[in-house]
Design a protein around this motif. Structure first.
Motif, PDB file in Angstrom:
ATOM      1  N   GLU A 165       0.950   3.848   1.798  1.00  0.00           N
ATOM      2  CA  GLU A 165       1.360   4.309   3.128  1.00  0.00           C
ATOM      3  C   GLU A 165       2.472   3.461   3.741  1.00  0.00           C
ATOM      4  OE1 GLU A 165      -2.653   2.086   3.518  1.00  0.00           O
ATOM      5  OE2 GLU A 165      -1.701   3.511   2.142  1.00  0.00           O
ATOM      6  N   ARG A 209       0.847  -1.188   0.000  1.00  0.00           N
ATOM      7  CA  ARG A 209       0.000   0.000   0.000  1.00  0.00           C
ATOM      8  C   ARG A 209       0.889   1.247   0.000  1.00  0.00           C
ATOM      9  NH1 ARG A 209      -1.857  -3.346   3.812  1.00  0.00           N
ATOM     10  NH2 ARG A 209      -1.026  -2.054   5.492  1.00  0.00           N
ATOM     11  N   GLU A 264       3.588  11.715  -3.223  1.00  0.00           N
ATOM     12  CA  GLU A 264       2.823  11.990  -2.004  1.00  0.00           C
ATOM     13  C   GLU A 264       1.327  12.113  -2.309  1.00  0.00           C
ATOM     14  OE1 GLU A 264       6.061  14.287   0.834  1.00  0.00           O
ATOM     15  OE2 GLU A 264       4.892  15.470  -0.596  1.00  0.00           O
ATOM     16  N   HIS A 308       4.925   8.184   1.385  1.00  0.00           N
ATOM     17  CA  HIS A 308       5.751   9.093   2.177  1.00  0.00           C
ATOM     18  C   HIS A 308       6.929   9.552   1.326  1.00  0.00           C
ATOM     19  CE1 HIS A 308       3.705   7.971   5.941  1.00  0.00           C
ATOM     20  NE2 HIS A 308       3.761   6.721   5.504  1.00  0.00           N
ATOM     21  N   GLY A 363      -0.298   8.997  -1.744  1.00  0.00           N
ATOM     22  CA  GLY A 363      -0.267   8.484  -0.377  1.00  0.00           C
ATOM     23  C   GLY A 363       1.075   7.929   0.058  1.00  0.00           C
TER      24      GLY A 363
END
Length: 206
Positions: free
Chosen positions: A162, A160, A178, A183, A181
């Motif tokens: 994240e 995923r 980003e 980082h 989602g």
């Protein structure tokens, strides 16, 4: 941290290695080979995207940019010069390797680069020893900042967004990731990146 990090997406040029063929290198090459930099650079910008997308060979790129007229040096000489510009950022490579070992991270390269330079740099600097797969523009026929570059990497890694930290020296590319989602860390040097990774829970023991 709400979601543990399982995966690193890594740019190659500017993060793990010097850039493959940037304006500084082109300027240096123009001086070394007695070329008109402005002419060379204009022709470069007209065709380099096509090379990075894997739709031109390096031979074809150089024919368009340098060898559109007779030269007193060979294409192989110029090609060797290009390849010799690549140098590693040892601290960053060591950091990635140590974090990978400590946290069992998946690692993927997400980079814009032509095929011959990509293959040379993977082999010369043994990048395959710590990177599982390479989403390079020349392999997938997309270029950052196309979101599909990151979607392909997510699909291959089966993670995923994240769960991923993306380290990249170009702020726009980080912003695009980003937006999905992921980082993002804008790489401005070893110490700032190490500190940013620590903020995301990826720390190395003393």
């Amino acid at each position: 941290m709400q979601e543990s990090i399982t995966t690193l997406f890594l740019d190659i040029g500017g993060v793990l290695l010097t850039n493959g063929w940037d304006h500084t290198m082109r300027h240096r090459a123009a001086e070394a080979f007695g070329l008109d930099y402005e002419v060379m650079n204009e022709r470069h910008h007209l065709t380099f995207d096509t090379y990075e997308e894997g739709k031109l060979s390096l031979h074809e790129y150089l024919q368009r940019v340098v060898f559109f007229q007779e030269r007193p040096f060979s294409l192989d000489e110029f090609r060797r010069y290009m390849f010799d510009q690549s140098q590693p950022y040892r601290e960053m490579i060591d950091l990635v390797c140590r974090l990978k070992e400590r946290y069992g991270l998946k690692t993927a390269a997400v980079s814009n680069e032509g095929r011959e330079l990509t293959v040379y740099r993977i082999q010369e600097f043994d990048l395959g020893s710590f990177i599982e797969f390479f989403v390079s523009s020349c392999f997938v026929h997309y270029r950052k900042p196309d979101e599909d570059m990151y979607r392909i990497a997510l699909d291959i890694a089966q993670v995923r967004p994240e769960e991923v930290v993306y380290i990249e020296d170009r702020p726009m590319f980080v912003e695009v990731a980003e937006g999905l989602g992921i980082h993002g860390i804008v790489h401005r040097g070893f110490e700032p990146t190490r500190a940013a990774l620590e903020q995301l829970g990826l720390k190395l023991g003393g």
